[in-house]
Design an enzyme around this catalytic site. Structure first.
Site: not given
Ligand code: NAD
Ligand code: DAU
Length: 345
Positions: A125-127, A149, A153
């Site tokens: 992730t970019d985080e 988190y 990562k």
């Molecule tokens: P998500 O939370 O929707 O899905 C995570 C999945 O992993 C779920 O199906 C869960 O059951 C499974 N899981 C959790 N723990 C596990 C374990 N111990 N063994 C097997 N399976 C397990 O997450 P997402 O948003 O789809 O993100 C997927 C990946 O992409 C993550 O690694 C996250 O860090 C990365 N990522 C997400 C975002 C985003 O914006 N959502 C952005 C950048 C990177």
């Molecule tokens: O940047 C990539 C990441 O993006 C991934 O690695 C993470 O898995 C994913 O959860 C996401 O993280 P963020 O913290 O950026 O996402 P979130 O949707 O939780 O929040 C987006 C922004 O919105 C953040 O600045 C917090 C704000 N927010 C979030 C929630 C849930 C609010 O203002 N109100 C809210 O209720």
């Protein structure tokens, strides 16, 4: 080619599996998922009987189970999506983040080392870079994670590079910006706001709402990850940015307008639901990625604009209101009661 996709029942993983089965006729997939609160097999209902797809329930941190699976299956490629992914949850309790994101990744790397594979794609992730006021992070920017988190990562990324350098495990890392689209669990900003707007509930914006995220439509990320599986260079990191930076408050306003337009409601009434609440501790101000490397090397660039992607996403949630309510389980309600205690709602 045989892929092990971990975390395939979650948001990005389920979109990736659907995308691969459609676009890559020679690829077979074993989807390994623990089915935590975020994993839902309903996300893959339309492909569950596909001849090139199989689901296995299990934990990536369970060494014995993972070794048996690798011994039986002879995978060519691992794509590791499995993770605890929500920042707010990591603030309430970091332990599952260390167990899955760090230990789980190490267990997979060890199995890849022992049984041999062609490529290990770590979905990061970019985080991991932390927050940036101006400019953009490149793949060589230092890692300065802010939340438990993102620290977990970053630890996984470092382990991946260590297994590449020490043991020659063929690792490639992707770091994408914020994804959005169908099947995202309604705890993340965009689906949470859509759900609350549909139900006439408050729209909680953390702090001032000035924080900036760079939004990437999930299918564009799936396309980028597929290119990395095919052509990504071993030992390299690829940033995948959406190129659509917006302040959170702008996203929430846009969603109010879209939901109102599609539901025949007044957007002003929905905007009245916006409530500024206590900020997330350690809240990163801005993320921004330089994606020149993947553009130049693999010819990838995002194809779905934010306006188009948000419109498609709102349509999907409107058509799948029952899905939203089904995934919002008792566990989810328990989580929100803890979030309320922190004053974030
Ligand atoms: P998500 O939370 O929707 O899905 C995570 C999945 O992993 C779920 O199906 C869960 O059951 C499974 N899981 C959790 N723990 C596990 C374990 N111990 N063994 C097997 N399976 C397990 O997450 P997402 O948003 O789809 O993100 C997927 C990946 O992409 C993550 O690694 C996250 O860090 C990365 N990522 C997400 C975002 C985003 O914006 N959502 C952005 C950048 C990177
Ligand atoms: O940047 C990539 C990441 O993006 C991934 O690695 C993470 O898995 C994913 O959860 C996401 O993280 P963020 O913290 O950026 O996402 P979130 O949707 O939780 O929040 C987006 C922004 O919105 C953040 O600045 C917090 C704000 N927010 C979030 C929630 C849930 C609010 O203002 N109100 C809210 O209720």
């Amino acid at each position: 080619m045989k892929l092990l996709v971990t975390g395939g029942a979650g948001f990005i993983g389920s979109n990736f599996i659907r995308y691969v089965l459609r676009e890559n006729p020679d690829w077979g997939i074993v989807n390994l998922d623990k089915l935590t609160y975020a994993g839902n097999l309903e996300n893959l209902k339309d492909v569950e009987t596909h001849p090139r797809y199989r689901f296995v329930r299990g934990d990536i941190a369970d060494r014995e189970f993972i070794n048996e699976l690798f011994q039986q299956e002879h995978f060519d490629v691992v794509v590791n999506f499995a993770a605890e992914s929500h920042v707010d949850r990591s603030i309430l309790d970091a332990s599952p983040f260390l167990e899955t994101n760090v230990k789980g990744t190490q267990v997979l790397l060890e199995a890849a080392k022992t049984y041999g594979i062609q490529k290990f794609v770590q979905i990061s992730t970019d985080e991991v870079y932390g927050s940036i006021k101006e400019g953009q992070f490149t793949e060589t920017s230092p890692l300065r994670p802010s939340s438990p988190y993102s620290a977990s990562k970053a630890a996984a990324d470092l382990l991946c590079m260590a297994y590449y350098k020490t043991f020659g495990v063929p690792v490639v890392i992707t770091r994408s910006s914020n994804n959005y689209g169908p099947y995202q669990f309604p705890e993340k900003l965009i689906p949470l706001m859509i759900r609350n707007a549909l139900q006439g509930q408050l729209l909680p914006v953390y702090g001032t709402g000035e924080n900036v995220r760079d939004w990437l439509y999930v299918e564009d990320n799936c396309k980028a990850i597929t290119l990395v599986v095919e052509q990504g260079r071993i030992g390299e990191v690829y940033n995948i940015g959406g190129g659509e930076e917006r302040k959170n408050i702008e996203i929430v306003m846009l969603l109010c307008e879209l939901v109102a337009e599609k539901m025949g409601k007044s957007s002003e009434d929905l905007k009245k639901l916006i409530t500024f609440v206590k900020d997330r501790p350690g809240h990163d101000f801005r993320y921004a990625l330089d994606s020149t490397k993947i553009q130049n090397e693999l010819g990838w660039s995002p194809s779905v604009s934010l306006e188009e992607g948000l419109s498609r996403t709102v349509d999907w949630y409107l058509q799948n209101r029952e899905w939203i309510e089904r995934v919002v389980s008792g566990e989810y309600r328990e989580y929100y009661s803890r979030v309320y205690e922190q004053g974030w709602r």
